[in-house]
Design a protein around this motif. Structure first.
Motif, PDB file in Angstrom:
ATOM      1  N   GLY A 112       0.868  -1.162   0.092  1.00 25.45           N
ATOM      2  CA  GLY A 112       0.035   0.067  -0.055  1.00 25.45           C
ATOM      3  C   GLY A 112       0.938   1.432  -0.126  1.00 25.45           C
ATOM      4  N   ALA A 113       1.831   1.237   0.560  1.00 27.95           N
ATOM      5  CA  ALA A 113       2.958   2.347   0.492  1.00 27.95           C
ATOM      6  C   ALA A 113       3.508   2.607  -0.824  1.00 27.95           C
ATOM      7  CB  ALA A 113       4.017   2.213   1.467  1.00 27.95           C
ATOM      8  N   LEU A 114       3.897   1.483  -1.681  1.00 27.74           N
ATOM      9  CA  LEU A 114       4.223   1.555  -2.926  1.00 27.74           C
ATOM     10  C   LEU A 114       3.147   2.326  -3.671  1.00 27.74           C
ATOM     11  CD1 LEU A 114       6.314   0.830  -5.298  1.00 27.74           C
ATOM     12  CD2 LEU A 114       4.911  -1.290  -5.486  1.00 27.74           C
ATOM     13  N   PHE A 115       1.956   1.745  -3.588  1.00 29.50           N
ATOM     14  CA  PHE A 115       0.962   2.155  -4.724  1.00 29.50           C
ATOM     15  C   PHE A 115       0.481   3.519  -4.099  1.00 29.50           C
ATOM     16  CE2 PHE A 115       0.449  -2.316  -5.449  1.00 29.50           C
ATOM     17  CZ  PHE A 115       1.121  -2.099  -6.835  1.00 29.50           C
ATOM     18  N   GLY A 116       0.544   3.862  -2.777  1.00 27.88           N
ATOM     19  CA  GLY A 116       0.172   5.151  -2.130  1.00 27.88           C
ATOM     20  C   GLY A 116       1.129   6.301  -2.546  1.00 27.88           C
ATOM     21  N   ALA A 117       2.376   5.941  -2.762  1.00 20.79           N
ATOM     22  CA  ALA A 117       3.518   6.952  -3.276  1.00 20.79           C
ATOM     23  C   ALA A 117       3.181   7.485  -4.936  1.00 20.79           C
ATOM     24  CB  ALA A 117       4.775   6.171  -2.957  1.00 20.79           C
ATOM     25  N   CYS A 118       2.784   6.272  -5.493  1.00 20.50           N
ATOM     26  CA  CYS A 118       2.297   6.808  -7.020  1.00 20.50           C
ATOM     27  C   CYS A 118       1.290   7.728  -6.895  1.00 20.50           C
ATOM     28  CB  CYS A 118       2.149   5.553  -7.725  1.00 20.50           C
ATOM     29  SG  CYS A 118       3.445   4.266  -7.793  1.00 20.50           S
ATOM     30  N   ILE A 119       0.186   7.520  -6.106  1.00 15.23           N
ATOM     31  CA  ILE A 119      -0.904   8.398  -5.852  1.00 15.23           C
ATOM     32  C   ILE A 119      -0.744   9.711  -5.496  1.00 15.23           C
ATOM     33  CG2 ILE A 119      -3.135   8.858  -5.011  1.00 15.23           C
ATOM     34  CD1 ILE A 119      -3.458   5.575  -4.786  1.00 15.23           C
ATOM     35  N   ALA A 120       0.249   9.811  -4.348  1.00 15.21           N
ATOM     36  CA  ALA A 120       0.543  11.160  -3.957  1.00 15.21           C
ATOM     37  C   ALA A 120       1.492  11.970  -4.837  1.00 15.21           C
ATOM     38  CB  ALA A 120       1.285  10.782  -2.642  1.00 15.21           C
ATOM     39  N   MET A 121       2.401  11.345  -5.484  1.00 12.04           N
ATOM     40  CA  MET A 121       3.098  12.018  -6.586  1.00 12.04           C
ATOM     41  C   MET A 121       2.363  12.509  -7.773  1.00 12.04           C
ATOM     42  SD  MET A 121       6.732   9.762  -6.763  1.00 12.04           S
ATOM     43  CE  MET A 121       7.494  11.235  -7.571  1.00 12.04           C
ATOM     44  N   GLY A 122       0.942  12.085  -7.701  1.00 12.17           N
ATOM     45  CA  GLY A 122       0.233  12.710  -8.812  1.00 12.17           C
ATOM     46  C   GLY A 122       0.086  12.051  -9.882  1.00 12.17           C
ATOM     47  N   MET A 123       0.543  10.676 -10.124  1.00 14.59           N
ATOM     48  CA  MET A 123       0.556   9.871 -11.197  1.00 14.59           C
ATOM     49  C   MET A 123      -1.098   9.511 -11.507  1.00 14.59           C
ATOM     50  SD  MET A 123       3.736   6.868 -10.451  1.00 14.59           S
ATOM     51  CE  MET A 123       5.214   7.389 -10.163  1.00 14.59           C
ATOM     52  N   THR A 124      -1.426   9.474 -12.778  1.00 16.82           N
ATOM     53  CA  THR A 124      -2.523   8.855 -13.285  1.00 16.82           C
ATOM     54  C   THR A 124      -2.723   7.325 -12.999  1.00 16.82           C
ATOM     55  OG1 THR A 124      -2.078   8.712 -15.372  1.00 16.82           O
ATOM     56  CG2 THR A 124      -2.716  10.931 -14.854  1.00 16.82           C
ATOM     57  N   GLY A 125      -3.813   7.050 -13.240  1.00 16.23           N
ATOM     58  CA  GLY A 125      -3.884   5.270 -13.100  1.00 16.23           C
ATOM     59  C   GLY A 125      -3.058   4.619 -14.229  1.00 16.23           C
TER      60      GLY A 125
END
Length: 283
Positions: free
Chosen positions: A46-59
């Motif tokens: 969850g930290a890995l994918f959460g970091a992608c989200i927090a960085m502003g990456m789209t799906g």
């Protein structure tokens, strides 16, 4: 009561292996609905994918990054010295840094994905949950390099070595807080994604017996933490995925399907999320 500057909506992501990629679909739906979280909390995968989200990456961007970050070959590079350390621990210098797998490949990939980005500089606040080796306590990271924080939160003992972070040795957050709702107790409302670990279907070797014991303990810890959060009055809505088959820990081919299941789960609960946030329903 929550302070005026407290997070309005937190997305809390627990451990779950490849299934945690559903968080990318959930985040996309929330953003499209004008309900973008202002806090992401992540533990383990969850930290890995959460970091992608927090960085502003789209799906789409997140899926592309996840495909390279989360793959079976990360666990295939063995440390042959580890077997000698198990057989002759004193002679070979067995210590708390022991691991069965070589962590260099995962370090290279995570560092490449997140570069020198710092937790405190992200467009969306991110809290990464880890476990401190010396005390066994949960430690929430909010400052420092994202790459090292993510690696620490995913450093499952015995498989990968601990990670030094700000002078402390850290390992996988799943050991202390598998679905870290407590790390978002200041948020007005929480949307959570987490999974109970699957117990081995049969016990035919020591690793599976150990897996049964540790998974049972982690599942019970997760349930206890959720119960405590409910008792404390936290507003939470837990999203579940309509998964119709067993998904392996490294089943990267299932990622696009799981992403879509995440979207569906969020779309089906938008009304409930709006009610939880006291946001009027759209006409």
């Amino acid at each position: 009561m929550h302070a005026a500057n407290s997070p309005r909506l937190a997305l809390v992501l627990g451990s779950g292996g490849v299934r945690s990629v559903a968080a990318l679909g959930i985040a996309d739906v929330l953003a499209d609905a004008g309900l973008k979280p202002d806090l992401v909390v992540g533990c383990s995968s969850g930290a890995l994918f959460g970091a992608c989200i927090a960085m502003g990456m789209t799906g789409g961007q997140g899926l592309e990054a996840a495909t390279s970050l989360w793959s079976r070959d990360l666990t295939e590079k063995k440390r042959w010295r580890a077997y000698f350390e198990l057989l002759a621990p004193r002679l070979m210098g067995f210590d708390e840094g022991f691991s069965l797998r070589d962590a260099r490949l995962i370090r290279e990939r995570v560092d490449l994905a997140f570069g020198n980005a710092q937790l405190e500089d992200l467009p969306t606040a991110l809290r990464v949950v880890t476990t401190e080796v010396s005390s066994g306590n949960s430690m929430v990271l909010t400052h420092g390099p994202i790459a090292a924080a993510v690696r620490a939160s995913m450093a499952l003992p015995l498989i990968f070595p601990s990670v030094q972070y700000a002078g402390r040795q850290l390992v996988d957050g799943v050991l202390s807080d598998p679905l870290p709702v407590s790390a978002a107790r200041d948020a007005h409302a929480l949307v959570t994604l987490g999974f109970r670990g699957a117990l081995p279907r049969r016990i035919d070797r020591p690793a599976r017996l150990i897996g049964r014991v540790t998974t049972t303990m982690i599942n019970n810890l997760q349930q206890a933490r959720i119960g405590a959060a409910h008792a404390a009055g936290q507003r939470m809505l837990h999203l579940t995925l309509d998964i119709d088959r067993r998904i392996g820990l490294w089943d990267t081919e299932a990622m696009p399907r799981i992403y879509e299941l995440g979207r569906r789960a969020a779309e089906g609960q938008l009304h409930a999320i709006r009610r939880m946030l006291d946001v009027p329903l759209a006409a």
